[in-house]
Motif scaffolding. Sequence first.
Motif, PDB file in Angstrom:
ATOM      1  N   ARG A 154       0.832  -1.195   0.000  1.00 25.81           N
ATOM      2  CA  ARG A 154       0.000   0.000   0.000  1.00 25.81           C
ATOM      3  C   ARG A 154       0.871   1.250   0.000  1.00 25.81           C
ATOM      4  O   ARG A 154       2.028   1.207   0.415  1.00 25.81           O
ATOM      5  CB  ARG A 154      -0.959   0.018   1.187  1.00 25.81           C
ATOM      6  N   GLU A 200      -1.395  -2.888  -3.809  1.00 21.60           N
ATOM      7  CA  GLU A 200      -2.816  -3.206  -3.941  1.00 21.60           C
ATOM      8  C   GLU A 200      -3.716  -2.026  -3.611  1.00 21.60           C
ATOM      9  O   GLU A 200      -4.833  -1.934  -4.121  1.00 21.60           O
ATOM     10  CB  GLU A 200      -3.176  -4.384  -3.021  1.00 21.60           C
ATOM     11  N   GLU A 201      -3.240  -1.133  -2.737  1.00 22.38           N
ATOM     12  CA  GLU A 201      -4.095  -0.046  -2.274  1.00 22.38           C
ATOM     13  C   GLU A 201      -3.357   1.286  -2.341  1.00 22.38           C
ATOM     14  O   GLU A 201      -2.238   1.412  -1.853  1.00 22.38           O
ATOM     15  CB  GLU A 201      -4.537  -0.289  -0.828  1.00 22.38           C
ATOM     16  N   THR A 203      -3.906   5.318  -1.326  1.00 23.75           N
ATOM     17  CA  THR A 203      -4.705   6.311  -0.617  1.00 23.75           C
ATOM     18  C   THR A 203      -4.293   7.686  -1.114  1.00 23.75           C
ATOM     19  O   THR A 203      -3.143   8.102  -0.937  1.00 23.75           O
ATOM     20  CB  THR A 203      -4.498   6.217   0.901  1.00 23.75           C
ATOM     21  N   TRP A 237      -7.611  -1.146  -4.787  1.00 26.62           N
ATOM     22  CA  TRP A 237      -8.369  -0.174  -3.984  1.00 26.62           C
ATOM     23  C   TRP A 237      -7.738   1.204  -4.112  1.00 26.62           C
ATOM     24  O   TRP A 237      -6.526   1.363  -3.965  1.00 26.62           O
ATOM     25  CB  TRP A 237      -8.362  -0.557  -2.509  1.00 26.62           C
ATOM     26  N   ARG A 239      -8.433   4.934  -2.310  1.00 23.13           N
ATOM     27  CA  ARG A 239      -9.175   5.546  -1.201  1.00 23.13           C
ATOM     28  C   ARG A 239      -8.947   7.057  -1.185  1.00 23.13           C
ATOM     29  O   ARG A 239      -7.878   7.542  -1.555  1.00 23.13           O
ATOM     30  CB  ARG A 239      -8.692   4.940   0.127  1.00 23.13           C
ATOM     31  N   SER A 261     -12.456   0.303  -8.935  1.00 18.13           N
ATOM     32  CA  SER A 261     -11.304   0.373  -8.037  1.00 18.13           C
ATOM     33  C   SER A 261     -11.430   1.471  -6.985  1.00 18.13           C
ATOM     34  O   SER A 261     -10.657   1.491  -6.022  1.00 18.13           O
ATOM     35  CB  SER A 261     -10.015   0.594  -8.838  1.00 18.13           C
ATOM     36  N   VAL A 263     -12.740   2.911  -3.827  1.00 19.14           N
ATOM     37  CA  VAL A 263     -13.402   2.378  -2.642  1.00 19.14           C
ATOM     38  C   VAL A 263     -14.611   3.244  -2.292  1.00 19.14           C
ATOM     39  O   VAL A 263     -14.542   4.479  -2.340  1.00 19.14           O
ATOM     40  CB  VAL A 263     -12.406   2.330  -1.461  1.00 19.14           C
ATOM     41  N   LEU A 392      -7.955  -7.087   3.166  1.00 20.30           N
ATOM     42  CA  LEU A 392      -6.555  -6.871   2.818  1.00 20.30           C
ATOM     43  C   LEU A 392      -5.708  -7.207   4.041  1.00 20.30           C
ATOM     44  O   LEU A 392      -5.852  -6.592   5.099  1.00 20.30           O
ATOM     45  CB  LEU A 392      -6.333  -5.419   2.401  1.00 20.30           C
ATOM     46  N   ALA A 409     -12.594  -2.931   2.940  1.00 20.97           N
ATOM     47  CA  ALA A 409     -12.414  -1.725   2.124  1.00 20.97           C
ATOM     48  C   ALA A 409     -12.894  -0.468   2.829  1.00 20.97           C
ATOM     49  O   ALA A 409     -12.439   0.635   2.516  1.00 20.97           O
ATOM     50  CB  ALA A 409     -13.152  -1.891   0.792  1.00 20.97           C
TER      51      ALA A 409
END
Length: 456
Positions: A154, A200-201, A203, A237, A239, A261, A263, A392, A409
Amino acid sequence: MDSKNIIEKTVNIVSLGCPKNLVDTENMINDLESRGYKIIPDAEKAEIILVNTCSFVTDARKESIDTLLDLSRYKEEGNAKLLVGTGCLISRYKDTLPNLLPEVDVMLSTFEESRLGELLDGLSQPNVKKNNTTELIIPQSIPFREKRLTPRHRAYVKISEGCDHTCTFCSIPLSRGPQISRKPEDILSEITRLGNEGVEEITLIAQDLTRYGSDLGLKDGLADLLLMIDRLNKVSWVRLLYAYPTLVTDRLLDVIRDSPSIVKYLDIPLQHVNGEVLRRMERPGNIDSSRRLISRIREKVPGISLRTTFIVGFPGETDEEFQELMSFVKWANFDHLGVFSFSREEGTPSYNMDGQIPARIKNQRRNQVMALQKKISFEKNKSYVGKVVPVLIEGPSEQSPLVLSGRIATMAPDLIDGEVLVLSGSASVGEIVECCITKAHPYDLEAWEISVPPIV
């Protein structure tokens, strides 16, 4: 001291404060490593110690000062030849800190952190001296970084710097300056690389995401950016932290709803809902407009998880105004909520406002809101029991190394919104796996990975 005395070029770095500060620290690490400096975890062995400071509220300033003073001892007890302070505390108090903290050899504002490597390389130059503070020069771009301090699965991506709002309680413009948006192509390039590396994520962070691109002449910059990010199909994801209430457009909500994708999660710091309190804060709205906003968001994006923050004890806040806030919290039924007791910040208009509230009352009000929200969060979490949801995996839980910690999520990173305790499973860190929620707590959930039978 001159640069010839720095032989090993080893640096220990402490990053305090918010994710935006963390990204700044990552930028400095990348700059230093490109110049041959080695980042090490042991302050006692480092020749250079750097503290990226925070000044958001009184406790943050105290932590920053205490950290600088504590680490200064390694100039006597350890290997350190140079103590460097950067970040918001330095920016905000650049005129007074050199005299107050002579232990700090070099001070750089948030606007001058990109010059850190250049400055360290040139310490032998006669015009660079200890306890140097530089002029506040607003950068025209936000640098791209290669290495990160977050786990490999992330990352935080800062899409703009600074803030153009004039909230009377907020000191951030004093430290961060006006808004500067990154170019969309630079952001997309960074996210593409991160996705290719296995992230994967993502923010997205900024002081106000919803104003993204306004300084670049973009009309609906955030919605357009999210569409482009989703079309990259590089991360699972994406965010959003944080959205200004009056700038949450229908088009933005449509994009959040329709983009796989993105969130279904939105952090909207309302700060208060009483019209008079908001007026004193120099923020728009009242309880009716706030109700309309929450209703509109939930209507446009069914199932969205909403987070907000409030300030209690703002100067002049009456019992009636506070009770209006309490009634709104009960009505709004937020998934996640944080509360700050008002902190008097020097240099802000609210510092000298009439009607300052005693600390005892501020703390009582904060505790009342949090007690109410705890009940709401518990009921919200109970609704997950029996459901199978993607989780996750973050790694071993701090509560027990025998249990995996993960997030659904609708939970932000770094335990902001709690965690999912995966009691039975074999997933690796960074994987998104299907889990069955088995038990609810006020802020956390328990689960087991559906591919692995639960331990009975």
